[in-house]
Each structure stands twice: as structure tokens, then as C-alpha cells.
Write a protein that holds these residues in place. Structure first.
Motif, PDB file in Angstrom:
ATOM      1  N   ALA A 137       0.837  -1.207   0.000  1.00  0.00           N
ATOM      2  CA  ALA A 137       0.000   0.000   0.000  1.00  0.00           C
ATOM      3  C   ALA A 137       0.874   1.260   0.000  1.00  0.00           C
ATOM      4  CB  ALA A 137      -0.923  -0.001   1.212  1.00  0.00           C
ATOM      5  N   ASP A 138       1.983   1.227   0.759  1.00  0.00           N
ATOM      6  CA  ASP A 138       2.897   2.375   0.771  1.00  0.00           C
ATOM      7  C   ASP A 138       3.516   2.592  -0.607  1.00  0.00           C
ATOM      8  OD1 ASP A 138       2.381   2.827   3.408  1.00  0.00           O
ATOM      9  OD2 ASP A 138       4.217   1.874   4.155  1.00  0.00           O
ATOM     10  N   VAL A 139       3.907   1.507  -1.258  1.00  0.00           N
ATOM     11  CA  VAL A 139       4.510   1.616  -2.587  1.00  0.00           C
ATOM     12  C   VAL A 139       3.487   2.153  -3.579  1.00  0.00           C
ATOM     13  CG1 VAL A 139       5.429   0.259  -4.520  1.00  0.00           C
ATOM     14  CG2 VAL A 139       6.264  -0.144  -2.192  1.00  0.00           C
ATOM     15  N   GLU A 140       2.257   1.673  -3.513  1.00  0.00           N
ATOM     16  CA  GLU A 140       1.207   2.139  -4.423  1.00  0.00           C
ATOM     17  C   GLU A 140       0.913   3.620  -4.203  1.00  0.00           C
ATOM     18  OE1 GLU A 140      -0.337   0.670  -6.982  1.00  0.00           O
ATOM     19  OE2 GLU A 140       1.032  -1.013  -6.707  1.00  0.00           O
ATOM     20  N   SER A 141       0.880   4.058  -2.952  1.00  0.00           N
ATOM     21  CA  SER A 141       0.592   5.473  -2.697  1.00  0.00           C
ATOM     22  C   SER A 141       1.748   6.355  -3.166  1.00  0.00           C
ATOM     23  CB  SER A 141       0.299   5.705  -1.215  1.00  0.00           C
ATOM     24  OG  SER A 141       1.458   5.458  -0.449  1.00  0.00           O
ATOM     25  N   ALA A 142       2.964   5.828  -3.133  1.00  0.00           N
ATOM     26  CA  ALA A 142       4.110   6.606  -3.614  1.00  0.00           C
ATOM     27  C   ALA A 142       4.091   6.726  -5.139  1.00  0.00           C
ATOM     28  CB  ALA A 142       5.409   5.956  -3.155  1.00  0.00           C
ATOM     29  N   ARG A 143       3.491   5.754  -5.818  1.00  0.00           N
ATOM     30  CA  ARG A 143       3.455   5.775  -7.280  1.00  0.00           C
ATOM     31  C   ARG A 143       2.371   6.698  -7.832  1.00  0.00           C
ATOM     32  NH1 ARG A 143       3.830  -0.563  -8.892  1.00  0.00           N
ATOM     33  NH2 ARG A 143       5.948  -0.893  -8.189  1.00  0.00           N
ATOM     34  N   THR A 144       1.318   6.940  -7.109  1.00  0.00           N
ATOM     35  CA  THR A 144       0.218   7.748  -7.636  1.00  0.00           C
ATOM     36  C   THR A 144       0.681   9.190  -7.794  1.00  0.00           C
ATOM     37  OG1 THR A 144      -0.621   8.092  -5.403  1.00  0.00           O
ATOM     38  CG2 THR A 144      -1.605   6.317  -6.674  1.00  0.00           C
ATOM     39  N   PRO A 145       0.381   9.829  -8.962  1.00  0.00           N
ATOM     40  CA  PRO A 145       0.803  11.216  -9.162  1.00  0.00           C
ATOM     41  C   PRO A 145       0.025  12.134  -8.231  1.00  0.00           C
ATOM     42  CG  PRO A 145      -0.609  10.502 -10.965  1.00  0.00           C
ATOM     43  CD  PRO A 145      -0.370   9.307 -10.097  1.00  0.00           C
ATOM     44  N   PRO A 146       0.676  13.223  -7.833  1.00  0.00           N
ATOM     45  CA  PRO A 146      -0.036  14.133  -6.925  1.00  0.00           C
ATOM     46  C   PRO A 146      -1.176  14.825  -7.669  1.00  0.00           C
ATOM     47  CG  PRO A 146       2.068  15.071  -7.579  1.00  0.00           C
ATOM     48  CD  PRO A 146       2.020  13.682  -8.129  1.00  0.00           C
ATOM     49  N   GLY A 147      -2.256  14.994  -7.006  1.00  0.00           N
ATOM     50  CA  GLY A 147      -3.421  15.667  -7.592  1.00  0.00           C
ATOM     51  C   GLY A 147      -3.310  17.168  -7.408  1.00  0.00           C
ATOM     52  N   ARG A 148      -4.420  17.842  -7.634  1.00  0.00           N
ATOM     53  CA  ARG A 148      -4.444  19.288  -7.437  1.00  0.00           C
ATOM     54  C   ARG A 148      -4.189  19.597  -5.975  1.00  0.00           C
ATOM     55  NH1 ARG A 148      -9.785  21.691  -9.544  1.00  0.00           N
ATOM     56  NH2 ARG A 148      -8.715  23.529  -8.823  1.00  0.00           N
ATOM     57  N   PRO A 149      -3.504  20.707  -5.713  1.00  0.00           N
ATOM     58  CA  PRO A 149      -3.251  21.030  -4.303  1.00  0.00           C
ATOM     59  C   PRO A 149      -4.556  21.386  -3.602  1.00  0.00           C
ATOM     60  CG  PRO A 149      -2.497  22.789  -5.748  1.00  0.00           C
ATOM     61  CD  PRO A 149      -2.919  21.662  -6.625  1.00  0.00           C
ATOM     62  N   LEU A 150      -4.583  21.034  -2.371  1.00  0.00           N
ATOM     63  CA  LEU A 150      -5.766  21.342  -1.576  1.00  0.00           C
ATOM     64  C   LEU A 150      -5.757  22.824  -1.211  1.00  0.00           C
ATOM     65  CD1 LEU A 150      -5.808  18.316   0.860  1.00  0.00           C
ATOM     66  CD2 LEU A 150      -7.267  18.671  -1.130  1.00  0.00           C
ATOM     67  N   VAL A 151      -6.923  23.445  -1.313  1.00  0.00           N
ATOM     68  CA  VAL A 151      -7.079  24.836  -0.916  1.00  0.00           C
ATOM     69  C   VAL A 151      -7.792  24.824   0.418  1.00  0.00           C
ATOM     70  CG1 VAL A 151      -8.077  27.060  -1.514  1.00  0.00           C
ATOM     71  CG2 VAL A 151      -7.216  25.548  -3.310  1.00  0.00           C
ATOM     72  N   LEU A 152      -7.133  25.357   1.397  1.00  0.00           N
ATOM     73  CA  LEU A 152      -7.724  25.373   2.726  1.00  0.00           C
ATOM     74  C   LEU A 152      -8.453  26.686   2.929  1.00  0.00           C
ATOM     75  CD1 LEU A 152      -4.725  23.894   4.711  1.00  0.00           C
ATOM     76  CD2 LEU A 152      -6.732  22.701   3.856  1.00  0.00           C
ATOM     77  N   MET A 153      -9.721  26.599   3.212  1.00  0.00           N
ATOM     78  CA  MET A 153     -10.554  27.780   3.432  1.00  0.00           C
ATOM     79  C   MET A 153     -11.189  27.668   4.809  1.00  0.00           C
ATOM     80  SD  MET A 153     -10.569  29.641   0.614  1.00  0.00           S
ATOM     81  CE  MET A 153     -12.047  30.605   0.675  1.00  0.00           C
TER      82      MET A 153
END
Length: 203
Positions: A137-153
Motif C-alpha cells: 500500500a505504501d509503494v502504491e501510494s508513492a506511485r500515484t501522481p499528486p493531484g491538485r493542491p488542496l485549498v484550505l478555506m
């Protein structure tokens, strides 16, 4: 010496009876009877069953009876017997064609040790599988490309109020405190609005 009516002595009858008994014992012991019930171990029982000339289901039935009567199997060198415990998938050396009470107790003790080893092995396998799943699971999460940055409101942001609306609210609040001042203020606002709306005259 006692004699029967025709002159035969009792000692002669005794010797004859003993000879008949000895011949019967020799005949039964050394294969004179092919009955599997008289067998001394599994292999002897199988030989006797096959010697009867039975075939098919009858032979299978006799062989199953041999297996039920004798748990041990004769070693190839004839030095003793082996007992196969299918629960442990292991052979145990025993003295006779069937295990004694002491031998059964030792086999049962070995079975308890075997079960404990199986339990430990199952726990180790489960832990290894869990660690492997976490690593995967750690390896799979490291392979996924980063998505849009989160905007904190912030959750409750007050919306900006137009200046004129804010001034009117302030006046309304002041009007509640001083009624005379409020009336004058309203009158002056109305006059300003009237002049602002009227067309300017040219000089």
C-alpha cells in the motif's frame, strides 16, 4: 496301568492326543489356515486374504479389515513396526503391530507439539502477510501522481458588505439609541438625494 476293554493303554491315548494338538498348532501357525483372523500382523493378514482367492469387493473388504485390526506396518528389514500418523504426516517406530498405551501417549504428546508449531506458523504467516500488504500500500501510494493542491478555506468567512449598506446599518443602530438624531439624519439624507437626482442648471 489302566487298560480299555480292547487292550489300548491310556498312555498311548495321551501321546496320540498330544500329537494331534501339536500338529494342529503347527498347521495353524505356519500357514495351514489362510484365515486373516489368525494373522499376527498387517502383512500376514494381507497374505492370508490374498491366499483365499477373493477378488474385487471381497478382497477390498478383507484388506480393509486388516488395516482396521493392525495400525502398524512391518519394516522392510523385519526389525519392528512403523505407525503412520496421518494427522502429523509422520511415522513413529513401535514395538508390535499395534501401538501400546505408552506409545500412544508419546504419539499424542508429539501431536500436541505439532499443533503448537502449526499455530505459530499460521500466526507468523498472517503477520508477514499483513506487513506485506502495508508495504504494498505504501509503494502504491508513492506511485500515484499528486493531484491538485488542496485549498484550505476557513469554514465561516463573513462576506464583505458594501459600504453604503454598512453605513445604513450603522445609522439604523444609532436611530434605535437616539430618535431625534435619527429623524434629522433621515431628513438630511432625503434632501441630499433630491439634489443629487435633480438636473443641474447651467449658469
Amino acid at each position: 496301568m489302566f487298560h480299555f476293554g480292547n487292550g489300548v493303554s491310556t498312555s498311548l491315548l495321551t501321546v496320540a492326543a498330544a500329537a494331534i494338538i501339536a500338529l494342529a498348532i503347527v498347521w495353524l501357525e505356519f500357514g495351514g489356515s489362510a484365515s486373516p483372523e489368525l494373522a499376527r500382523d498387517y502383512e500376514d493378514c494381507v497374505e492370508r486374504a490374498e491366499a483365499q482367492g477373493a477378488a474385487g469387493e471381497a478382497l477390498n473388504s478383507l484388506l480393509a479389515g486388516c488395516g482396521a485390526r493392525f495400525a502398524g506396518r512391518r519394516k522392510a528389514d523385519g526389525s519392528g513396526y512403523d505407525y503412520y500418523d496421518f494427522m502429523q504426516d509422520r511415522k513413529f517406530e513401535i514395538a508390535g503391530p499395534n501401538p501400546t498405551a505408552e506409545e500412544r501417549k508419546a504419539i499424542d504428546g508429539e501431536y500436541i507439539v505439532y499443533l503448537e508449531g502449526q499455530r505459530r506458523e499460521a500466526i507468523s504467516e498472517a503477520l508477514a502477510k499483513r506487513e506485506n500488504d502495508l508495504l504494498r500500500a505504501d509503494v502504491e501510494s508513492a506511485r500515484t501522481p499528486p493531484g491538485r493542491p488542496l485549498v484550505l478555506m476557513p469554514a465561516n468567512v463573513p462576506l464583505p458588505i458594501p459600504r453604503r449598506v454598512a453605513e445604513q446599518r450603522e445609522k439604523t443602530r444609532q436611530c434605535a439609541e437616539d430618535a431625534l438624531l435619527c429623524t434629522i439624519s433621515k431628513f438630511s439624507s432625503a434632501v441630499k438625494d433630491a439634489f443629487a437626482l435633480s438636473p443641474r442648471t447651467k449658469n
